[in-house]
Design a protein around this motif. Structure first.
Motif, PDB file in Angstrom:
ATOM      1  N   LEU A  66       0.842  -1.209   0.000  1.00 46.58           N
ATOM      2  CA  LEU A  66       0.000   0.000   0.000  1.00 46.58           C
ATOM      3  C   LEU A  66       0.869   1.249   0.000  1.00 46.58           C
ATOM      4  O   LEU A  66       0.611   2.201  -0.743  1.00 46.58           O
ATOM      5  CB  LEU A  66      -0.925   0.016   1.221  1.00 46.58           C
ATOM      6  CG  LEU A  66      -2.140  -0.902   1.185  1.00 46.58           C
ATOM      7  CD1 LEU A  66      -2.806  -0.952   2.557  1.00 46.58           C
ATOM      8  CD2 LEU A  66      -3.137  -0.445   0.130  1.00 46.58           C
ATOM      9  N   ALA A 102       2.486   1.535  -3.529  1.00 45.86           N
ATOM     10  CA  ALA A 102       1.538   1.886  -4.600  1.00 45.86           C
ATOM     11  C   ALA A 102       0.975   3.289  -4.449  1.00 45.86           C
ATOM     12  O   ALA A 102       0.619   3.922  -5.444  1.00 45.86           O
ATOM     13  CB  ALA A 102       0.402   0.866  -4.647  1.00 45.86           C
ATOM     14  N   SER A 103       0.893   3.791  -3.213  1.00 44.53           N
ATOM     15  CA  SER A 103       0.302   5.114  -2.974  1.00 44.53           C
ATOM     16  C   SER A 103       1.344   6.223  -2.848  1.00 44.53           C
ATOM     17  O   SER A 103       0.986   7.373  -2.578  1.00 44.53           O
ATOM     18  CB  SER A 103      -0.547   5.085  -1.702  1.00 44.53           C
ATOM     19  OG  SER A 103       0.288   4.983  -0.560  1.00 44.53           O
ATOM     20  N   HIS A 130      -7.654  -6.195  -0.206  1.00 41.92           N
ATOM     21  CA  HIS A 130      -7.043  -5.063  -0.905  1.00 41.92           C
ATOM     22  C   HIS A 130      -6.826  -5.480  -2.350  1.00 41.92           C
ATOM     23  O   HIS A 130      -6.165  -6.483  -2.610  1.00 41.92           O
ATOM     24  CB  HIS A 130      -5.722  -4.687  -0.240  1.00 41.92           C
ATOM     25  CG  HIS A 130      -5.841  -4.589   1.247  1.00 41.92           C
ATOM     26  ND1 HIS A 130      -6.123  -3.417   1.889  1.00 41.92           N
ATOM     27  CD2 HIS A 130      -5.790  -5.544   2.203  1.00 41.92           C
ATOM     28  CE1 HIS A 130      -6.208  -3.650   3.183  1.00 41.92           C
ATOM     29  NE2 HIS A 130      -6.022  -4.933   3.400  1.00 41.92           N
ATOM     30  N   PHE A 132      -5.423  -4.804  -6.190  1.00 45.66           N
ATOM     31  CA  PHE A 132      -4.401  -4.124  -6.967  1.00 45.66           C
ATOM     32  C   PHE A 132      -4.483  -4.603  -8.412  1.00 45.66           C
ATOM     33  O   PHE A 132      -5.069  -5.638  -8.699  1.00 45.66           O
ATOM     34  CB  PHE A 132      -2.996  -4.467  -6.440  1.00 45.66           C
ATOM     35  CG  PHE A 132      -2.704  -3.968  -5.057  1.00 45.66           C
ATOM     36  CD1 PHE A 132      -2.015  -2.779  -4.857  1.00 45.66           C
ATOM     37  CD2 PHE A 132      -3.103  -4.685  -3.940  1.00 45.66           C
ATOM     38  CE1 PHE A 132      -1.723  -2.318  -3.583  1.00 45.66           C
ATOM     39  CE2 PHE A 132      -2.826  -4.240  -2.658  1.00 45.66           C
ATOM     40  CZ  PHE A 132      -2.142  -3.052  -2.482  1.00 45.66           C
ATOM     41  N   ARG A 171      -0.702  -0.903  -9.006  1.00 42.22           N
ATOM     42  CA  ARG A 171      -1.530   0.224  -8.556  1.00 42.22           C
ATOM     43  C   ARG A 171      -2.691  -0.303  -7.738  1.00 42.22           C
ATOM     44  O   ARG A 171      -3.219  -1.383  -7.982  1.00 42.22           O
ATOM     45  CB  ARG A 171      -2.000   1.083  -9.727  1.00 42.22           C
ATOM     46  CG  ARG A 171      -2.883   0.427 -10.706  1.00 42.22           C
ATOM     47  CD  ARG A 171      -3.142   1.357 -11.917  1.00 42.22           C
ATOM     48  NE  ARG A 171      -3.645   0.608 -13.019  1.00 42.22           N
ATOM     49  CZ  ARG A 171      -4.936   0.349 -13.230  1.00 42.22           C
ATOM     50  NH1 ARG A 171      -5.848   0.824 -12.413  1.00 42.22           N
ATOM     51  NH2 ARG A 171      -5.305  -0.368 -14.267  1.00 42.22           N
ATOM     52  N   LEU A 172      -3.060   0.481  -6.759  1.00 42.95           N
ATOM     53  CA  LEU A 172      -4.158   0.124  -5.866  1.00 42.95           C
ATOM     54  C   LEU A 172      -5.495   0.424  -6.546  1.00 42.95           C
ATOM     55  O   LEU A 172      -5.680   1.507  -7.103  1.00 42.95           O
ATOM     56  CB  LEU A 172      -4.057   0.925  -4.563  1.00 42.95           C
ATOM     57  CG  LEU A 172      -5.171   0.713  -3.531  1.00 42.95           C
ATOM     58  CD1 LEU A 172      -5.148  -0.710  -2.990  1.00 42.95           C
ATOM     59  CD2 LEU A 172      -5.032   1.719  -2.408  1.00 42.95           C
ATOM     60  N   ASP A 185      -8.729  -0.796  -4.855  1.00 45.78           N
ATOM     61  CA  ASP A 185      -9.584  -0.482  -3.708  1.00 45.78           C
ATOM     62  C   ASP A 185      -9.251  -1.370  -2.521  1.00 45.78           C
ATOM     63  O   ASP A 185      -8.515  -2.344  -2.632  1.00 45.78           O
ATOM     64  CB  ASP A 185     -11.081  -0.560  -4.039  1.00 45.78           C
ATOM     65  CG  ASP A 185     -11.572  -1.961  -4.399  1.00 45.78           C
ATOM     66  OD1 ASP A 185     -10.875  -2.940  -4.126  1.00 45.78           O
ATOM     67  OD2 ASP A 185     -12.661  -2.055  -4.962  1.00 45.78           O
ATOM     68  N   THR A 186      -9.805  -0.974  -1.392  1.00 48.74           N
ATOM     69  CA  THR A 186      -9.657  -1.701  -0.143  1.00 48.74           C
ATOM     70  C   THR A 186     -11.041  -1.966   0.396  1.00 48.74           C
ATOM     71  O   THR A 186     -11.858  -1.064   0.481  1.00 48.74           O
ATOM     72  CB  THR A 186      -8.839  -0.868   0.869  1.00 48.74           C
ATOM     73  OG1 THR A 186      -7.529  -0.663   0.319  1.00 48.74           O
ATOM     74  CG2 THR A 186      -8.694  -1.580   2.194  1.00 48.74           C
TER      75      THR A 186
END
Length: 194
Positions: A156, A159-160, A177, A179, A187-188, A190-191
């Motif tokens: 996380l 990626a962020s 999570h 990716f 890349r993320l 969503d969670t």
């Protein structure tokens, strides 16, 4: 592109006690098994082509429960997705760890650095992505990976660009999570809190 769903393993007795597990192989407890079953319910209807897992038993059992509930193939083990090796801090209560090491993960004797953890987890996901693209090109493949809080946190952060997770934010047992990987970059998407 490969869709990668990372699931944090269910609860263990050490999670319940607030102990640092790291690479110590602690099994799921009954709550952890129930959490894995809840994740399977939440993910029902989502297409997965393969299931991967860290070699640690708490992740393996989580993956097996989810794969069984969703009628997926048996999980494949990927060593790069094992938990952060905490060295001398393994087995400590979090309060002891913070008191002794001031929460500086990279200064614990015998522990791997966050960068080492990030590099090995990314390398593992890149191998999964490469295998998926070879199998499924040009179709997008979707995989589920049962892993650990430290691994997910590192990915996380990577990626962020360091903005996630928020300071002090806990990644709960059974959290999900999502990716995407496309030839190496991650890349993320969503969670989902379970």
């Amino acid at each position: 592109m490969t869709l990668i769903t990372l699931v944090r393993h269910g609860q263990t007795d050490w999670n319940l006690e607030g102990r640092i597990q790291g690479s110590t192989d602690i099994p799921l407890n009954d709550t952890g098994r129930a959490q894995a079953e809840e994740v399977a319910v939440r993910l029902a209807g989502t297409r997965f082509d393969h299931v991967y897992t860290s070699p640690l038993s708490r992740a393996v059992e989580t993956a097996e429960i989810i794969a069984g509930a969703l009628a997926l193939p048996a999980p494949l083990t990927t060593a790069g997705m094992r938990e952060h090796e905490f060295g001398e801090a393994e087995g400590m209560l979090w309060e002891q760890y913070v008191d002794r090491f001031r929460g500086k993960r990279d200064q614990v004797p015998g522990a791997e650095t966050v960068q080492q953890l990030t590099d090995r987890a990314l390398a593992s996901l890149q191998r999964i992505d490469l295998a998926a693209r070879r199998r499924s090109a040009p179709r997008e493949e979707s995989v589920l990976v049962a892993t650990h809080g430290g691994v997910i946190r590192a990915l996380l952060e990577h990626a962020s660009g360091g903005t996630l997770p928020a300071p002090g934010e806990s990644l709960g047992n059974g959290s999900v999570h999502r990716f995407a990987m496309d030839g190496g970059g991650i890349r993320l998407l969503d969670t989902v809190v379970v």
